[in-house]
Design an enzyme around this catalytic site. Structure first.
Site, PDB file in Angstrom:
ATOM      1  N   ILE A   1      -0.639   8.387  -3.213  1.00 40.76           N
ATOM      2  CA  ILE A   1      -1.196   7.764  -2.011  1.00 40.76           C
ATOM      3  C   ILE A   1      -0.743   6.325  -1.836  1.00 40.76           C
ATOM      4  CG2 ILE A   1      -3.171   9.309  -1.859  1.00 40.76           C
ATOM      5  CD1 ILE A   1      -4.853   7.112  -3.163  1.00 40.76           C
ATOM      6  N   ALA A   2       0.095   5.843  -2.770  1.00 43.18           N
ATOM      7  CA  ALA A   2       0.685   4.514  -2.677  1.00 43.18           C
ATOM      8  C   ALA A   2      -0.330   3.460  -2.233  1.00 43.18           C
ATOM      9  CB  ALA A   2       1.914   4.547  -1.776  1.00 43.18           C
ATOM     10  N   SER A   3      -0.112   2.836  -1.112  1.00 37.48           N
ATOM     11  CA  SER A   3      -0.959   1.734  -0.658  1.00 37.48           C
ATOM     12  C   SER A   3      -2.379   2.162  -0.322  1.00 37.48           C
ATOM     13  CB  SER A   3      -0.334   1.049   0.552  1.00 37.48           C
ATOM     14  OG  SER A   3       0.846   0.402   0.165  1.00 37.48           O
ATOM     15  N   GLY A   4      -2.617   3.447  -0.210  1.00 34.45           N
ATOM     16  CA  GLY A   4      -3.967   3.925   0.069  1.00 34.45           C
ATOM     17  C   GLY A   4      -4.961   3.573  -1.025  1.00 34.45           C
ATOM     18  N   SER A   5      -4.456   3.269  -2.195  1.00 36.18           N
ATOM     19  CA  SER A   5      -5.357   2.941  -3.305  1.00 36.18           C
ATOM     20  C   SER A   5      -5.689   1.450  -3.392  1.00 36.18           C
ATOM     21  CB  SER A   5      -4.737   3.397  -4.632  1.00 36.18           C
ATOM     22  OG  SER A   5      -3.548   2.668  -4.880  1.00 36.18           O
TER      23      SER A   5
END
Length: 149
Positions: free
Chosen positions: A55-59
């Site tokens: 989720i890359a930047s979603g975290s």
């Protein structure tokens, strides 16, 4: 499972070429559990119900909340230094990088995906597939030896 809901999801997925998973639950009843497309294009692995998605930047939001909770508990401060928080070598990073700078993206630490070097995000995962990145010990080597920006 609900056949009507599943058929509807399948038709939408086909229409938009959806790649991912859909899970619908109402109370204790599972109404739909469908997966489409590839979880890993380089190895042609299909998505399944328990695929772990990068989720890359979603975290970033979850990381920021966790850091704020640690600060509230007094376990660290926003002025704490990176080197005091992680037992890792960062040979090209300033020793003065703070937690505040990490949270506000002002530390100068390079991104693990550098658009100046790579054009395609998927290139990043050819040699180290994202499903092998499970914790900091797996993630940090992607950028810890790079020069600061």
């Amino acid at each position: 499972m609900n056949k009507q809901i599943i058929e509807y999801i399948q038709s939408l997925a086909a229409e938009i070429h959806f790649s991912g998973s859909v899970f619908v639950k109402q109370g204790d009843q599972i109404l739909a559990d469908c997966s489409f497309g590839l979880a890993n294009r380089s190895e042609m692995m299909n998505n399944v119900s328990d695929t772990k998605f990068g989720i890359a930047s979603g975290s970033k939001l979850f990381t920021a909340i966790a850091i704020c909770q640690l600060a509230e508990e007094g376990r660290l401060s926003y002025h704490s230094l990176l080197g005091d928080c992680l037992n890792q070598s960062f040979p090209h990073f300033s020793q003065e990088i703070t937690i505040h700078q990490l949270l506000t993206h002002t530390s100068g630490i390079p991104d693990y995906f550098d658009e100046e070097v790579m054009e395609d995000y998927e290139e990043l995962w050819i040699n180290k597939p994202m499903y092998h990145v499970r914790g900091p010990k797996d993630f940090l080597p992607l950028f810890q030896n790079e020069k600061m920006k």
